[in-house]
Motif scaffolding. Structure first.
Motif, mmCIF file in Angstrom:
data_model
loop_
_atom_site.group_PDB
_atom_site.id
_atom_site.type_symbol
_atom_site.label_atom_id
_atom_site.label_comp_id
_atom_site.label_asym_id
_atom_site.label_seq_id
_atom_site.Cartn_x
_atom_site.Cartn_y
_atom_site.Cartn_z
ATOM 1 N N GLN A 6 24.237 -70.675 48.862
ATOM 2 C CA GLN A 6 24.287 -69.574 47.909
ATOM 3 C C GLN A 6 24.662 -70.092 46.520
ATOM 4 O O GLN A 6 25.634 -70.829 46.381
ATOM 5 N N LYS B 211 24.760 -63.755 47.273
ATOM 6 C CA LYS B 211 24.113 -63.649 48.577
ATOM 7 C C LYS B 211 22.752 -62.985 48.445
ATOM 8 O O LYS B 211 21.794 -63.366 49.124
ATOM 9 N N THR B 212 22.664 -61.959 47.569
ATOM 10 C CA THR B 212 21.412 -61.214 47.392
ATOM 11 C C THR B 212 21.146 -60.997 45.913
ATOM 12 O O THR B 212 22.051 -60.607 45.163
ATOM 13 N N THR C 291 17.426 -63.228 49.285
ATOM 14 C CA THR C 291 18.717 -63.359 49.938
ATOM 15 C C THR C 291 18.974 -64.779 50.433
ATOM 16 O O THR C 291 18.069 -65.598 50.535
ATOM 17 N N GLN C 292 20.251 -65.031 50.750
ATOM 18 C CA GLN C 292 20.659 -66.293 51.364
ATOM 19 C C GLN C 292 21.906 -66.016 52.204
ATOM 20 O O GLN C 292 22.967 -65.670 51.684
ATOM 21 N N THR C 293 21.774 -66.145 53.507
ATOM 22 C CA THR C 293 22.903 -65.875 54.400
ATOM 23 C C THR C 293 23.732 -67.109 54.700
ATOM 24 O O THR C 293 24.877 -66.989 55.135
ATOM 25 N N THR C 294 23.180 -68.301 54.465
ATOM 26 C CA THR C 294 23.940 -69.537 54.670
ATOM 27 C C THR C 294 24.845 -69.759 53.465
ATOM 28 O O THR C 294 24.356 -69.980 52.349
ATOM 29 N N THR C 295 26.140 -69.691 53.643
ATOM 30 C CA THR C 295 27.062 -69.703 52.507
ATOM 31 C C THR C 295 26.947 -70.967 51.666
ATOM 32 O O THR C 295 27.063 -70.911 50.438
ATOM 33 N N GLU D 6 32.308 -59.435 50.647
ATOM 34 C CA GLU D 6 31.126 -59.241 49.813
ATOM 35 C C GLU D 6 31.195 -57.924 49.057
ATOM 36 O O GLU D 6 31.819 -56.962 49.521
ATOM 37 N N ARG E 161 24.451 -59.039 45.011
ATOM 38 C CA ARG E 161 25.541 -58.915 45.981
ATOM 39 C C ARG E 161 26.222 -60.273 46.051
ATOM 40 O O ARG E 161 25.551 -61.301 46.242
ATOM 41 N N ARG F 247 29.642 -62.901 47.215
ATOM 42 C CA ARG F 247 30.679 -63.241 48.199
ATOM 43 C C ARG F 247 31.771 -64.030 47.482
ATOM 44 O O ARG F 247 31.480 -64.989 46.779
ATOM 45 N N ASN G 240 35.805 -64.444 51.715
ATOM 46 C CA ASN G 240 34.400 -64.232 52.092
ATOM 47 C C ASN G 240 33.991 -62.758 52.116
ATOM 48 O O ASN G 240 32.954 -62.405 52.688
#
Length: 251
Positions: free
Chosen positions: A82, A63-64, A75-79, A35, A26, A28, A33
């Protein structure tokens, strides 16, 4: 994975399991931004056509990274953390031109969903550190807090699993296939098909996965594939390496 099943987790930018019906990653895009999931093409490779159509002329970041063996997506939610997969409208590639994620020292993807698994365990990674220096951080950790993993600074590779670091000579920074067996005193690392390290780094198993991170600076280079088994896969090592090398042409 059709032949060597039973992986605890498997991440790749190619299709590893013919029964996998989900996406590869996934991403971004930098322009707004937004996704989107990106899957595989009919050849089992990353669908770069869809990826570039989505990213446009800008950048795109992962991101995933979807788990093809189970549900342990990384995953990584902190942009800012990534890894990049598209740079200025072009797919990021490794030395041999295969799609890869670019880690520059602050990126990591993590999965905390794996139930703790005891040794023996096997970890296989396809990375490319050509032109990168100061590889102080872990390539990966089989746990979110240095549970077990390997480090490489371009000349020395180190293996750790809870007790002590075991050192070996890895050679110069390059594209490599690392096959690591974590099994107490029987632990070993093979680098592009050759054994480069043996010893006892400890007895920690798998308790989550952290790809590209743990220490600062973290891993610097390109990551294409990572597979973890909750078993000793050394008997299958040569065949697994042949499968990977046939696709990536590493050695």
């Amino acid at each position: 994975l059709d032949t060597y099943s039973g992986a605890a987790a498997a991440y790749s930018l190619r299709l590893l399991d013919s029964s996998h019906v989900g996406s590869a990653i996934r991403v971004r895009r930098s322009s707004d931004n937004t996704e989107q999931d990106i899957g595989f093409n009919v050849f089992g490779e990353l669908d770069t056509v869809s990826l570039l159509a989505f990213a446009g002329t800008g950048d795109a970041f992962v991101k995933t990274w979807y788990d093809q063996a189970s549900t342990n997506d990384a995953t990584q939610t902190t942009t800012a953390n990534q890894p990049k997969i598209v740079s200025s409208g072009a797919v990021v590639v490794d030395t041999n031109g295969s799609p890869a994620m670019d880690f520059t020292g602050t990126q990591e993807l993590t999965s905390a969903s794996i139930t703790a698994i005891a040794q023996p365990s096997t970890a296989i990674s396809v990375v490319d550190t050509t032109g990168r220096t100061n590889q102080a951080g872990y390539f990966y950790s089989l746990g979110l807090n240095a549970w077990a993993g390997i480090q490489d600074n371009g000349s020395t590779i180190r293996m750790y699993a809870g007790s002590s670091f075991v050192n070996g000579t890895s050679g110069t920074n390059t594209q490599r296939l690392d096959f690591s067996l974590f099994d107490g005193a029987n632990s070993e690392i093979w680098f592009n098909g050759s054994s480069i390290l043996t010893g006892n780094p400890g007895t920690n198993g798998i308790s989550g996965i952290r790809i590209g991170g743990l220490n600062i600076p973290n891993f610097k280079g390109y990551f294409s594939e990572f597979i973890a088994y909750s078993s000793d896969e050394s008997a299958n090592r040569s065949n697994i390496e042949t499968n990977i090398n046939t696709f990536y042409s590493i050695f």
